[in-house]
Write an enzyme that holds these catalytic residues in place. Structure first.
Site, PDB file in Angstrom:
ATOM      1  N   ASP A   1      -3.521   8.623   0.559  1.00 36.56           N
ATOM      2  CA  ASP A   1      -2.922   7.293   0.566  1.00 36.56           C
ATOM      3  C   ASP A   1      -3.926   6.298   1.125  1.00 36.56           C
ATOM      4  OD1 ASP A   1       0.361   6.573   0.335  1.00 36.56           O
ATOM      5  OD2 ASP A   1      -0.905   5.024   1.242  1.00 36.56           O
TER       6      ASP A   1
ATOM      7  N   GLU B   1       2.702  10.664 -13.161  1.00 33.94           N
ATOM      8  CA  GLU B   1       4.059  10.149 -13.350  1.00 33.94           C
ATOM      9  C   GLU B   1       4.089   8.626 -13.230  1.00 33.94           C
ATOM     10  OE1 GLU B   1       6.150  10.864  -9.094  1.00 33.94           O
ATOM     11  OE2 GLU B   1       5.664  12.702 -10.200  1.00 33.94           O
ATOM     12  N   ASP B   2       5.257   8.073 -13.535  1.00 30.93           N
ATOM     13  CA  ASP B   2       5.482   6.625 -13.534  1.00 30.93           C
ATOM     14  C   ASP B   2       4.575   5.925 -14.545  1.00 30.93           C
ATOM     15  OD1 ASP B   2       7.363   7.071 -11.604  1.00 30.93           O
ATOM     16  OD2 ASP B   2       6.125   6.394  -9.931  1.00 30.93           O
TER      17      ASP B   2
ATOM     18  N   GLY C   1      -0.567   9.444  -3.267  1.00 30.11           N
ATOM     19  CA  GLY C   1       0.532   8.536  -2.947  1.00 30.11           C
ATOM     20  C   GLY C   1       1.535   9.218  -2.037  1.00 30.11           C
TER      21      GLY C   1
ATOM     22  N   ASP D   1       1.025  10.013  -8.033  1.00 33.80           N
ATOM     23  CA  ASP D   1       2.111   9.055  -7.812  1.00 33.80           C
ATOM     24  C   ASP D   1       1.567   7.946  -6.922  1.00 33.80           C
ATOM     25  OD1 ASP D   1       4.624   7.892  -7.798  1.00 33.80           O
ATOM     26  OD2 ASP D   1       5.412   9.176  -6.212  1.00 33.80           O
TER      27      ASP D   1
ATOM     28  N   HIS E   1      -0.561   3.728  -9.610  1.00 35.91           N
ATOM     29  CA  HIS E   1       0.058   3.517 -10.931  1.00 35.91           C
ATOM     30  C   HIS E   1      -0.769   2.597 -11.824  1.00 35.91           C
ATOM     31  CE1 HIS E   1       3.953   4.351  -8.546  1.00 35.91           C
ATOM     32  NE2 HIS E   1       3.471   5.483  -9.034  1.00 35.91           N
TER      33      HIS E   1
ATOM     34  N   GLU F   1      -1.146  15.564  -3.589  1.00 36.22           N
ATOM     35  CA  GLU F   1      -0.281  14.468  -4.025  1.00 36.22           C
ATOM     36  C   GLU F   1      -0.955  13.140  -3.709  1.00 36.22           C
ATOM     37  OE1 GLU F   1       4.366  13.446  -4.237  1.00 36.22           O
ATOM     38  OE2 GLU F   1       3.689  14.016  -2.237  1.00 36.22           O
TER      39      GLU F   1
ATOM     40  N   SER G   1       8.368  13.203   0.136  1.00 31.26           N
ATOM     41  CA  SER G   1       8.068  14.155  -0.938  1.00 31.26           C
ATOM     42  C   SER G   1       7.250  15.332  -0.415  1.00 31.26           C
ATOM     43  CB  SER G   1       7.342  13.463  -2.096  1.00 31.26           C
ATOM     44  OG  SER G   1       6.126  12.897  -1.653  1.00 31.26           O
TER      45      SER G   1
END
Length: 281
Positions: A74, A144-145, A50, A116, A119, A48, A56
């Site tokens: 991150d 996404e987003d 982010g 995620d 962006h 993942e 999450s």
């Protein structure tokens, strides 16, 4: 009598969540269920991009079940607080190819990759180009987003070159390149490995798999003397012609008559109106 417990849906887990903060767009949940539900109980490796508040990561572990491994990426050093058993945190910039390659080499291949992160359009495209081959054979990549692909402040804009949305559009051709009859349009690495493209409001799902030129099969017996404007012997493969011949053997006709006597009687009546005979003799 033992009652089998039904696993809660991802949305149910989210609604009951009291751990670290999670922030999701509401219509994403059916998308996750549809494309990621098959990984529940399969101990997937989930990357993942982010981490945010870390909620999450908790949610993925609860939904996918025991044995799940998550790798969170991150830029915030504070995200290292979320490291734990089967939960890895890597600190770095998703726009750095060398960093992404190191994460993939240390933790891949991944069953699921979720973007995620920043962006930003250029980072979303870079993720696809850099990590697509680090997905498992039946892996899924979700970006996404993607509403930000239409926001100039994120490098987006309608029909603006370089956005992830614009990068996905040629993939529609790539996934169909096996059907090309033009030398100028040939299969790419995505033609061979991309088996599904699903586009939703703000989300794109790409499914990896072994994508080969399509094949066809036949069943049953022809009704007319041509198939697709060709004589039967030219239109039907030899193995199916042999199967039809076996279907026409008396014992096979008898079995059909015993299974569906009404259909056979009606067929006989059409051949000889007014006459009826025992077709099972």
């Amino acid at each position: 009598m033992r009652v089998r417990r039904t696993r809660p849906s991802l949305r149910e887990l989210f609604d009951a969540h009291e751990g670290r903060l999670v922030h999701k767009v509401d219509h994403y949940f059916p998308i996750y269920e549809r494309h990621l539900g098959r990984f529940v109980g399969r101990r997937p490796r989930v990357l993942e991009i982010g981490v945010a508040q870390g909620g999450s990561l908790e949610l993925w572990h609860r939904w996918f079940g025991r044995g799940t491994v998550t790798i969170g990426v991150d830029v915030e050093e504070r995200s290292t607080a979320f490291r734990g058993r089967r939960r890895h945190i890597e600190i770095g910039d998703q726009g750095d190819v060398a960093f992404l390659r190191r994460v993939a080499e240390e933790h891949g291949p991944f069953d699921i990759v979720l973007d995620d992160g920043s962006h930003r359009a250029e980072h979303q495209v870079l993720l696809l180009e850099t990590l697509w081959d680090d997905l498992a054979a039946d892996g899924v990549l979700i970006v996404e987003d993607l509403h930000t692909d239409y926001w100039p402040s994120y490098g987006g804009g309608h029909l603006r070159p370089g956005t992830f949305i614009e990068r996905v559009k040629p993939l529609l051709d790539d996934v169909n390149a096996h059907n090309s009859r033009e030398e100028s349009f040939r299969p790419t690495r995505f033609t061979e490995t991309l088996v599904g493209i699903h586009v939703y409001d703000s989300v794109v799902v790409l499914e990896r798999g072994d994508h080969r030129p399509y094949t066809t099969s036949m069943a049953g017996r022809p009704v007319f003397d041509t198939v697709n404007d060709l004589p039967i012997d030219d239109a039907i493969p030899a193995d199916h012609l042999a199967r039809i011949a076996r279907m026409n053997r008396p014992t096979r006709r008898l079995r059909r008559a015993l299974r569906h006597p009404g259909l056979v009687v009606r067929a006989v009546e059409r051949r000889a109106p007014g006459r009826r005979r025992d077709v099972t003799r």
